[in-house]
Design an enzyme around this catalytic site. Structure first.
Site, PDB file in Angstrom:
ATOM      1  N   PRO A  68       0.809  -1.224   0.000  1.00 45.84           N
ATOM      2  CA  PRO A  68       0.000   0.000   0.000  1.00 45.84           C
ATOM      3  C   PRO A  68       0.842   1.274   0.000  1.00 45.84           C
ATOM      4  O   PRO A  68       0.475   2.254  -0.637  1.00 45.84           O
ATOM      5  CB  PRO A  68      -0.798  -0.102   1.306  1.00 45.84           C
ATOM      6  CG  PRO A  68      -0.782  -1.545   1.674  1.00 45.84           C
ATOM      7  CD  PRO A  68       0.484  -2.131   1.116  1.00 45.84           C
ATOM      8  N   GLU A 118      -0.706   3.482 -13.871  1.00 47.83           N
ATOM      9  CA  GLU A 118      -1.280   4.502 -14.752  1.00 47.83           C
ATOM     10  C   GLU A 118      -2.651   4.989 -14.306  1.00 47.83           C
ATOM     11  O   GLU A 118      -3.091   6.067 -14.690  1.00 47.83           O
ATOM     12  CB  GLU A 118      -1.389   3.938 -16.181  1.00 47.83           C
ATOM     13  CG  GLU A 118      -0.053   3.735 -16.843  1.00 47.83           C
ATOM     14  CD  GLU A 118      -0.141   2.811 -18.036  1.00 47.83           C
ATOM     15  OE1 GLU A 118      -0.274   1.587 -17.821  1.00 47.83           O
ATOM     16  OE2 GLU A 118      -0.081   3.295 -19.172  1.00 47.83           O
TER      17      GLU A 118
HETATM   18  N1  MCN Z   1       1.318  -2.077  -6.873  1.00 45.74           N
HETATM   19  C1  MCN Z   1       0.706  -2.530  -5.715  1.00 45.74           C
HETATM   20  N2  MCN Z   1      -0.434  -3.297  -5.812  1.00 45.74           N
HETATM   21  C2  MCN Z   1      -0.948  -3.648  -7.013  1.00 45.74           C
HETATM   22  C3  MCN Z   1      -0.312  -3.222  -8.199  1.00 45.74           C
HETATM   23  C4  MCN Z   1       0.838  -2.443  -8.098  1.00 45.74           C
HETATM   24  O1  MCN Z   1       1.158  -2.224  -4.623  1.00 45.74           O
HETATM   25  N3  MCN Z   1      -2.060  -4.369  -7.074  1.00 45.74           N
HETATM   26  C5  MCN Z   1       2.471  -1.134  -6.787  1.00 45.74           C
HETATM   27  C6  MCN Z   1       3.834  -1.829  -6.754  1.00 45.74           C
HETATM   28  O2  MCN Z   1       4.732  -1.049  -6.009  1.00 45.74           O
HETATM   29  C7  MCN Z   1       4.230  -1.843  -8.231  1.00 45.74           C
HETATM   30  C8  MCN Z   1       3.647  -0.532  -8.717  1.00 45.74           C
HETATM   31  O3  MCN Z   1       2.474  -0.312  -7.932  1.00 45.74           O
HETATM   32  O4  MCN Z   1       5.627  -1.891  -8.368  1.00 45.74           O
HETATM   33  C9  MCN Z   1       3.279  -0.480 -10.203  1.00 45.74           C
HETATM   34  O5  MCN Z   1       2.675  -1.657 -10.596  1.00 45.74           O
HETATM   35  P1  MCN Z   1       1.835  -1.825 -11.965  1.00 45.74           P
HETATM   36  O6  MCN Z   1       0.589  -1.069 -11.882  1.00 45.74           O
HETATM   37  O7  MCN Z   1       1.798  -3.257 -12.298  1.00 45.74           O
HETATM   38  O8  MCN Z   1       2.733  -1.063 -13.071  1.00 45.74           O
HETATM   39  P2  MCN Z   1       4.108  -1.561 -13.702  1.00 45.74           P
HETATM   40  O9  MCN Z   1       4.980  -2.156 -12.702  1.00 45.74           O
HETATM   41  O10 MCN Z   1       3.837  -2.292 -14.967  1.00 45.74           O
HETATM   42  O11 MCN Z   1       4.789  -0.151 -14.046  1.00 45.74           O
HETATM   43  C10 MCN Z   1       4.541   0.532 -15.228  1.00 45.74           C
HETATM   44  C11 MCN Z   1       3.640   1.726 -15.000  1.00 45.74           C
HETATM   45  C12 MCN Z   1       3.567   2.503 -16.236  1.00 45.74           C
HETATM   46  S1  MCN Z   1       2.956   1.694 -17.581  1.00 45.74           S
HETATM   47  C13 MCN Z   1       4.049   3.793 -16.291  1.00 45.74           C
HETATM   48  S2  MCN Z   1       3.866   4.668 -17.737  1.00 45.74           S
HETATM   49  C14 MCN Z   1       4.658   4.380 -15.147  1.00 45.74           C
HETATM   50  C15 MCN Z   1       4.241   3.780 -13.884  1.00 45.74           C
HETATM   51  O12 MCN Z   1       4.135   2.475 -13.900  1.00 45.74           O
HETATM   52  N4  MCN Z   1       5.869   4.959 -15.212  1.00 45.74           N
HETATM   53  C16 MCN Z   1       6.503   5.280 -14.049  1.00 45.74           C
HETATM   54  N5  MCN Z   1       4.719   4.326 -12.762  1.00 45.74           N
HETATM   55  C17 MCN Z   1       5.910   4.976 -12.783  1.00 45.74           C
HETATM   56  N6  MCN Z   1       6.524   5.323 -11.638  1.00 45.74           N
HETATM   57  C18 MCN Z   1       7.746   5.901 -11.685  1.00 45.74           C
HETATM   58  N7  MCN Z   1       8.344   6.225 -10.521  1.00 45.74           N
HETATM   59  N8  MCN Z   1       8.377   6.154 -12.857  1.00 45.74           N
HETATM   60  C19 MCN Z   1       7.797   5.862 -14.027  1.00 45.74           C
HETATM   61  O13 MCN Z   1       8.421   6.087 -15.166  1.00 45.74           O
HETATM   62 MO1  MOS Z   2       3.337   2.989 -19.581  1.00 42.37          MO
HETATM   63  S1  MOS Z   2       2.892   4.568 -20.825  1.00 42.37           S
HETATM   64  O1  MOS Z   2       2.361   1.853 -20.477  1.00 42.37           O
HETATM   65  O2  MOS Z   2       4.947   2.622 -20.030  1.00 42.37           O
END
Ligand code: MCN
Ligand code: MOS
Length: 766
Positions: free
Chosen positions: A660, A733
């Protein structure tokens, strides 16, 4: 002090669950980043490193007539000047769907100019300063042609229809014509840029026909594939290294032409080459969010119940490339409507091909529909929150499937309560504090749950510590941390005893980090790998005659806090290290992945190196999305028209949260970016030269701390077993979606003025 010493686990000190999924463990990579111990891609110190600097087109359309390199070649320290004539041709690589490319040569330096900022030459020198100085001496002359500057250019036209974006049901136009209440408005968003702290850049080094690339990357396996195809070498011969990334926001998922230039130079010189883009170059090195125009027409009855939505959208793309920013993505799922029509065109302009930027599609889409429903609320005289509830979609109106989980009603309720929405006085300009007009706005957001594949390796070492390896990445989202928690929980060890290694394409593989899918995929893969490692450990402990548990004849054992014992509490209790020593095992290793069991090597290669993923968010019986509701207060100076966001409460449904603390941080980051989009961000095109004028962080404004109030986020998610192995939905996102319309709606409530063009700058209010 070593990096390991620096790792501290101060989550909530009171919260003993930091070793588990769902605990508030602080970022395990945080101390290394803050102390400078973390080495970013271009900080590698390599023997014989040479430095490349790009020369870019100053015209937006036409042809390079000639490039005079004589002065540059004679400048101190210069090793190589590359032009389209001197750089060796590469092979065209496949696109990110893996479509087999045409067998034509690829030249990363352009002769035919399609946008200002296109790379036309490069200089490589002993030092960076020498390369910069010599690059300024390269003289390029052009046969300039008329350019289409942007969407508003009269030459731009209506563009090309993208039929696959059409979504229709019912009789939308007819239902609109006969609806008692009708609204129709156009909403525009400008070019926006990812602007991560760390610019694009890389170091490329060859050993024979093997290429190593240190480059910030959201997709090691995909980028390795592109480099391999460009240079016609086996995929296995390319190693991408990207352990730390200074932000990407979508801009770092693909191998780009500057990478081809650097790797070509390294090959020609037989030396490692570093190429780092200047900040202005990053604005055209990869495209930002495409400029968009949308028309939203809503037909409703007098109770605000929507009868019809007709939506038309347009986004910019480049002359040669195709980028579709799906503008109907939120429009088609947010509200129940019996009649719907959404269509989209793209317009070719002389710009770099636009690219992925945090919630491409959903973000501008929400600006249209969430502004329009606010307009409808005022026309029919219904509270903007109430009208959203009246039109609540009980199932996915487009896919006609049940939601896997949709806690949006809960989000509206929790957000409204915490914000104090009930105290809102409905009329515009009816709330003020001195000469500040106060406005309260609400808007919803959503993002689909994208699912794909990943694999992980879990290793229990002789000293009882655990290593997790994956070629996935952490650009700030928290991957290192949540994977440590997942391995710790599954294995029953403290998270401090887990070292997660990411960002090396030699590790177990992963697909692109885009579309907020990585956390769901990789927690699933690590959970599986760690479970397999635990089975091996317990199996050894039970069956190996040398094990202290052998005599117990147990069929299972408990591992907790890094110690092994029997479930009944009889028999010994030993540490994992002691157990491994007793049976003479050096280590235990297991791999886990989220691929279907019968997958072939070719399936895996495709799954990790392309985005041609078979798992849509509406696969099977359910439609899977994250949801959110933003409640925003603005204060508008009545005399000057300056807008400040003074309060934000957002309630969000991302399913179960793996951590969280990190999810809140992600959400807040998205909200801050949304405030920037609402009030500040805009790539300004110089129509004469088709050039982005404010291509630096002094003129391209992003929010600073002073622009951002306290932000309260509330999690209303529940575990969603249809979305991921551990029940989480996307986080990264989601929260940016809906912020800009919530601000615009608040500005309308404050001032009575509806701004439909982002950003909401003061001249639009006066
Ligand atoms: N998380 C969580 N519980 C969930 C899902 C996620 O606690 N159910 C938390 C975790 O800490 C996880 C983070 O949120 O590491 C992001 O998870 P997720 O939503 O799966 O996203 P991704 O790991 O695939 O990250 C990519 C996403 C995208 S597409 C963009 S654009 C973006 C973003 O994440 N760019 C970022 N967040 C960013 N954050 C930072 N600091 N820098 C970027 O460039
Ligand atoms: Mo995020 S714009 O899908 O890397």
């Amino acid at each position: 002090m070593t990096i390991h010493d620096l790792r501290t686990r101060h989550g909530d000190a009171s919260d003993g669950s930091a070793d588990q999924v769902g605990g508030r463990l602080s970022r395990v990579d945080g101390p290394a980043k803050i102390t400078g111990a973390a080495k970013y891609a271009v900080e590698q110190q390599l023997e014989g490193l040479a430095h490349a600097v790009l020369v870019e087109s100053t015209v937006a359309a036409g042809k390079v007539r000639a490039i005079d390199t004589a002065a540059a070649e004679g400048a101190p320290g210069v090793l190589l000047v590359l032009t389209p004539d001197t750089i060796p041709p590469l092979k065209t690589a496949s696109d990110w769907f893996g479509t087999p490319p045409p067998d034509v040569p690829y030249c990363p330096l352009a002769r035919d100019i399609a946008f200002s900022g296109q790379h036309v030459a490069a200089v490589v020198a002993e030092s960076f300063e020498q390369a910069v100085a010599a690059a300024a001496l390269v003289k390029v002359s052009y046969d300039e042609a008329p350019a289409v500057a942007d969407l508003s250019d009269p030459k731009a036209g209506d563009g090309i229809p993208i039929d696959m974006m059409t979504k229709e049901w019912g009789e939308a136009e007819a239902a609109f014509a006969s609806a008692p209440v009708r609204i129709c408005a156009a909403y525009n968003t400008p070019r926006e840029y990812q602007a991560p702290m760390e610019p694009h850049g890389l170091i490329a080094a060859w050993q024979g026909d093997r290429l190593t690339v240190w480059e910030p990357s959201q997709w090691l396996d995909g980028m390795a594939r592109t480099y391999a195809e460009w240079f016609a070498i086996p995929f296995e011969n390319v190693r991408l290294v990207s352990p730390y990334i200074g932000g990407g926001f979508g801009s770092k998922a693909l191998a780009l032409s500057h990478g081809a230039v650097a790797a070509s130079a390294a090959k020609m010189l037989g030396r490692p080459v570093r190429l780092v883009m200047s900040r202005p170059q990053t604005f055209t090195g990869y495209g930002g969010r495409a400029a968009t125009r949308q028309t939203v027409t809503l037909g409703a009855d007098r109770d605000g119940k929507i009868q019809s939505i007709v939506h038309r959208g347009v986004n910019e793309t480049s002359m040669g490339g195709m980028w579709v920013e799906p503008l109907g993505s939120v429009t088609s799922v947010m509200y129940a409507t019996p009649n719907f029509s959404s269509k989209q065109n793209v317009v070719r302009v002389n710009s770099v091909v636009p690219g992925a930027m945090r919630a491409p599609g959903e973000n501008p889409s929400a600006f249209g529909i969430e502004s329009a429903i606010d307009e409808l609320a005022y026309v029919v005289g219904i509270d903007p929150l109430e009208i959203r509830l009246r039109n609540y979609a009980e199932q996915d109106p487009h896919a006609r499937k049940a939601w896997s989980t949709r806690q949006l009603r809960e989000a509206f309720a929790a957000g409204a309560e915490a914000f104090g929405w009930a105290r809102r006085s409905p009329a515009p300009r009816s709330m003020r504090d001195g000469n500040q007009l106060i406005g309260w706005g609400v808007a919803a957001g959503t993002y689909p749950v994208r699912r794909a594949y990943g694999e992980a390796l879990v290793r229990i070492l002789a000293d009882g510590t655990v290593e997790v390896e994956s070629s996935s990445i952490d650009m700030g989202q928290g991957t290192y941390t949540i994977l440590a928690q997942t391995a710790a929980e599954t294995l029953g060890v403290p998270a401090d005893n887990v070292v997660v290694k990411l960002g090396d394409s030699r590790f177990a593989r992963a697909g692109v980090t885009g579309g907020s899918r990585l956390a769901g995929i990789m927690t699933g893969a690590v959970h599986k790998a760690a479970g397999a490692a635990l089975d091996q450990l317990v199996g050894l402990a039970i069956s190996d005659p040398r094990s202290p548990f052998h005599a117990l004849q147990a069929n299972t054992l408990v591992v907790a806090g890094g110690r092994v014992s029997s479930p009944r509490g009889d028999g010994p209790e030993v540490s994992i290290a002691e157990l491994l020593a007793s049976v003479g095992a050096d280590q235990i290793e297991a791999k886990g992945d989220t691929m279907p069991a019968n997958s072939t090597a070719e399936d895996r290669y495709k799954a990790y190196t392309t985005i041609a993923t078979p798992l849509t968010h509406t696969d099977g019986d359910y439609s899977r999305h994250s949801w959110c509701a933003h409640f925003i207060e603005v204060r508008v100076d009545e005399d000057f028209g300056t807008v400040r966001v003074s309060r934000v409460v957002s309630a969000l449904d991302s399913g179960r949260l793996y951590n969280p603390k990190l999810a809140e941080s992600q959400w807040k980051g998205g909200i801050i970016m949304g405030i920037g989009q609402a009030l500040l961000e805009e790539g300004i095109v110089d129509r004469r030269h088709g050039r982005i004028v404010n291509n630096n962080l002094a003129d391209y404004l992003v929010p600073t701390n002073a622009d951002i109030p306290d932000i309260q986020t509330i999690s209303v998610g529940i575990p969603d077993p249809h979305s991921s192995a551990l029940g989480g939905k996307g986080v990264g996102e989601l929260a940016i979606v809906g912020v800009a319309p919530a601000v615009a709606n608040a500005v309308f409530h404050a001032t009575g003025k509806r701004v439909r063009d982002l950003p909401i700058t003061l001249e639009k209010l006066i």
